[in-house]
Design an enzyme around this catalytic site. Structure first.
Site, PDB file in Angstrom:
ATOM      1  N   THR A  88       0.870  -1.191   0.000  1.00 59.68           N
ATOM      2  CA  THR A  88       0.000   0.000   0.000  1.00 59.68           C
ATOM      3  C   THR A  88       0.901   1.234   0.000  1.00 59.68           C
ATOM      4  O   THR A  88       2.001   1.201   0.553  1.00 59.68           O
ATOM      5  CB  THR A  88      -0.905  -0.012   1.241  1.00 59.68           C
ATOM      6  OG1 THR A  88      -1.908  -1.000   1.062  1.00 59.68           O
ATOM      7  CG2 THR A  88      -1.572   1.343   1.485  1.00 59.68           C
ATOM      8  N   ARG A 127     -14.962  -5.753  -0.311  1.00 60.79           N
ATOM      9  CA  ARG A 127     -14.312  -5.347   0.946  1.00 60.79           C
ATOM     10  C   ARG A 127     -13.661  -3.984   0.773  1.00 60.79           C
ATOM     11  O   ARG A 127     -12.977  -3.734  -0.216  1.00 60.79           O
ATOM     12  CB  ARG A 127     -13.270  -6.395   1.332  1.00 60.79           C
ATOM     13  CG  ARG A 127     -12.491  -6.062   2.624  1.00 60.79           C
ATOM     14  CD  ARG A 127     -11.195  -5.336   2.342  1.00 60.79           C
ATOM     15  NE  ARG A 127     -10.349  -5.219   3.540  1.00 60.79           N
ATOM     16  CZ  ARG A 127      -9.216  -4.537   3.593  1.00 60.79           C
ATOM     17  NH1 ARG A 127      -8.763  -3.927   2.508  1.00 60.79           N
ATOM     18  NH2 ARG A 127      -8.521  -4.480   4.699  1.00 60.79           N
ATOM     19  N   GLY A 167     -11.113  -1.288   2.781  1.00 63.75           N
ATOM     20  CA  GLY A 167     -10.189  -1.191   3.908  1.00 63.75           C
ATOM     21  C   GLY A 167     -10.155   0.201   4.503  1.00 63.75           C
ATOM     22  O   GLY A 167     -11.047   1.028   4.298  1.00 63.75           O
ATOM     23  N   ASP A 168      -9.110   0.459   5.231  1.00 61.36           N
ATOM     24  CA  ASP A 168      -8.947   1.753   5.910  1.00 61.36           C
ATOM     25  C   ASP A 168      -8.479   2.855   4.960  1.00 61.36           C
ATOM     26  O   ASP A 168      -8.745   4.046   5.190  1.00 61.36           O
ATOM     27  CB  ASP A 168      -7.930   1.627   7.052  1.00 61.36           C
ATOM     28  CG  ASP A 168      -6.553   1.174   6.564  1.00 61.36           C
ATOM     29  OD1 ASP A 168      -6.483   0.261   5.704  1.00 61.36           O
ATOM     30  OD2 ASP A 168      -5.537   1.729   7.022  1.00 61.36           O
ATOM     31  N   THR A 223      -0.743   2.333   6.873  1.00 56.64           N
ATOM     32  CA  THR A 223      -0.692   1.080   6.134  1.00 56.64           C
ATOM     33  C   THR A 223      -0.653  -0.063   7.135  1.00 56.64           C
ATOM     34  O   THR A 223       0.014   0.027   8.172  1.00 56.64           O
ATOM     35  CB  THR A 223       0.532   1.001   5.209  1.00 56.64           C
ATOM     36  OG1 THR A 223       0.610  -0.311   4.655  1.00 56.64           O
ATOM     37  CG2 THR A 223       1.841   1.333   5.921  1.00 56.64           C
ATOM     38  N   GLY A 224      -1.351  -1.112   6.819  1.00 58.95           N
ATOM     39  CA  GLY A 224      -1.368  -2.240   7.727  1.00 58.95           C
ATOM     40  C   GLY A 224      -2.682  -2.988   7.606  1.00 58.95           C
ATOM     41  O   GLY A 224      -3.386  -2.874   6.609  1.00 58.95           O
ATOM     42  N   GLY A 239      -6.033  -3.346   7.631  1.00 62.74           N
ATOM     43  CA  GLY A 239      -7.003  -2.267   7.532  1.00 62.74           C
ATOM     44  C   GLY A 239      -8.158  -2.330   8.505  1.00 62.74           C
ATOM     45  O   GLY A 239      -8.631  -1.311   9.013  1.00 62.74           O
TER      46      GLY A 239
END
Ligand code: ASP
Length: 394
Positions: free
Chosen positions: A254, A282, A284-285, A305-306, A308
């Site tokens: 990301t 889906r 994510g964050d 990043t990670g 989410g």
């Protein structure tokens, strides 16, 4: 006048291959004496056209930055990340691959620098930097985005301006070449903040953004990652691999950027293909303001990043800002609290890049690795891709 002095001076179907069954006001600076971790190092050049200083982080044996209230650097004007996750290993990473990662990060920083040098806004700078990373197949955004469980691609991106909290985002887009441009368009040309799916694709296309078919995003590496994820999914039923371990393995790539311009306005942007093998639909964050991206002049610009889902539940990036605003923490302490204390308690690992309008920068991560780099007002570029350059904060 240097940029720093200016800032303080101015008030500133794919292969629809069915065969794959298989993140009160704040003090304007950190406490006096707060040490800076990373220092200068060996020169590398990116391309022959430009003579420039590219610095890498401390090598093995040199002291890590360490300390939860210590920013990684000062006098930073732009920073990027290329994803958190499993760390790159010095032993097994070829020189060519190391160069590709450093060049990718440095090219993005130089693109943003060009904008800032011409007096462009921090929004334009983060968009330019993220666009470069989206175009680089090494990263999980734009070209090189990961695959959904159904072998398709759905991409998320967001951008936020710190001067007035304007924001824009797209989620689940399937045909924009540069989702970050879609996010900026939503911010600047619509009354909305977040558009999703077909509506977001159509909005972008109607405003002249470059569109692509799904095969554009394809890369062999991401395809192989999907196959591996499918196999691991099947294996996990017996191997009992933790979801966190699986996420760490899958989440690298990301991209995001944070910047401060001559006016002293900050901005942040984030873009991703999401998580390998994610369910279609889906989100994510990364496209969610306050989770994956946040920017406020009084506090900081933050891109995450990670894993989410945890960054959404922990309202990661807005919490960094809130800890600065309401608890009076410096950016490094606030980012550390979110990334190293709060999110892991929920079960999520990853990292953030965070930058104040005074150029104080930090990049804590709880995942073993987080690819990132930054540009100082003097034009130095620092890239960090190995864990000994940027140890995980635990
Ligand atoms: N945060 C991204 C997501 O959950 C993934 C990542 O940062 O690698 O979509």
């Amino acid at each position: 006048m240097s940029r720093r002095s200016a800032i303080s001076w101015l008030p500133s179907a794919l292969l629809a291959v069915a065969t794959v069954a298989a993140l009160i006001a704040v003090p304007r600076s950190q406490p006096v004496g707060e040490p800076v971790g990373a220092t200068a190092h060996a020169d590398h050049s990116v391309g022959a056209a430009r003579v420039e200083r590219i610095r890498t982080a401390p090598g093995p044996g040199q002291p890590p930055p360490g300390g939860k209230a210590r920013p990684d650097a000062r006098d930073v004007v732009l920073a990027v990340h290329g994803g958190a996750g499993a760390a790159l290993d010095r032993e097994t990473t070829t020189p060519a691959r190391e160069k590709a990662y450093r060049d990718g990060l440095a090219t993005a920083l130089r693109a943003g620098q060009d904008v800032l040098d011409e007096g462009g806004s921090s929004v334009a700078a983060v968009a330019a930097a993220v666009r470069k990373l989206e175009d680089d197949p090494l990263f999980n955004a734009g070209k090189g985005a990961v695959f959904n469980a159904d072998a398709g691609h759905e991409l998320d991106a967001s951008v936020m301006r710190g001067s007035d909290l304007a924001a824009g985002a797209v989620a689940g887009v399937r045909g924009l070449r540069n989702p970050v441009d879609g996010a900026r368009l939503v911010m600047e040309k619509s009354k909305h903040v977040l558009l999703s799916g077909e509506g977001a694709d159509d909005f972008g296309a109607r405003h002249g953004l470059a569109t692509v078919t799904q095969d554009y995003y394809w890369t062999q590496a991401r395809w192989d990652a999907l196959i591996r994820a499918k196999e691991a999914e099947r294996g996990s039923k017996t191997a009992a691999r933790s979801p966190e371990a699986a996420a760490d393995e899958q989440s690298r790539g990301t991209v995001g950027a944070v910047a401060v311009d001559r006016e002293g306005d900050v901005a942040a942007a984030t873009s991703t293909g999401g998580m390998t093998n994610k369910l279609p639909g889906r989100i994510g964050d990364s496209p969610l303001i306050g989770a994956g991206t946040y920017a406020k002049n009084a506090t900081a610009a933050v891109s995450a990043t990670g894993a989410g889902e945890y960054f959404i539940r922990g309202a990661a990036t807005s919490t960094v800002s809130a800890l600065m605003e309401f608890k009076g923490l410096g950016v490094a302490a606030a980012a550390y609290e979110v990334v190293v204390e709060r999110l892991p308690r929920l079960g999520g690992t990853g990292g953030v890049i965070a930058l104040t309008r005074d150029g104080v920068f930090d990049a804590p991560h709880s995942s073993p690795g987080m690819l990132h780099g930054y540009l100082t007002e003097d034009g130095d570029v620092v890239t960090k891709i190995f864990p000994d350059e940027s140890p995980a904060n635990t």
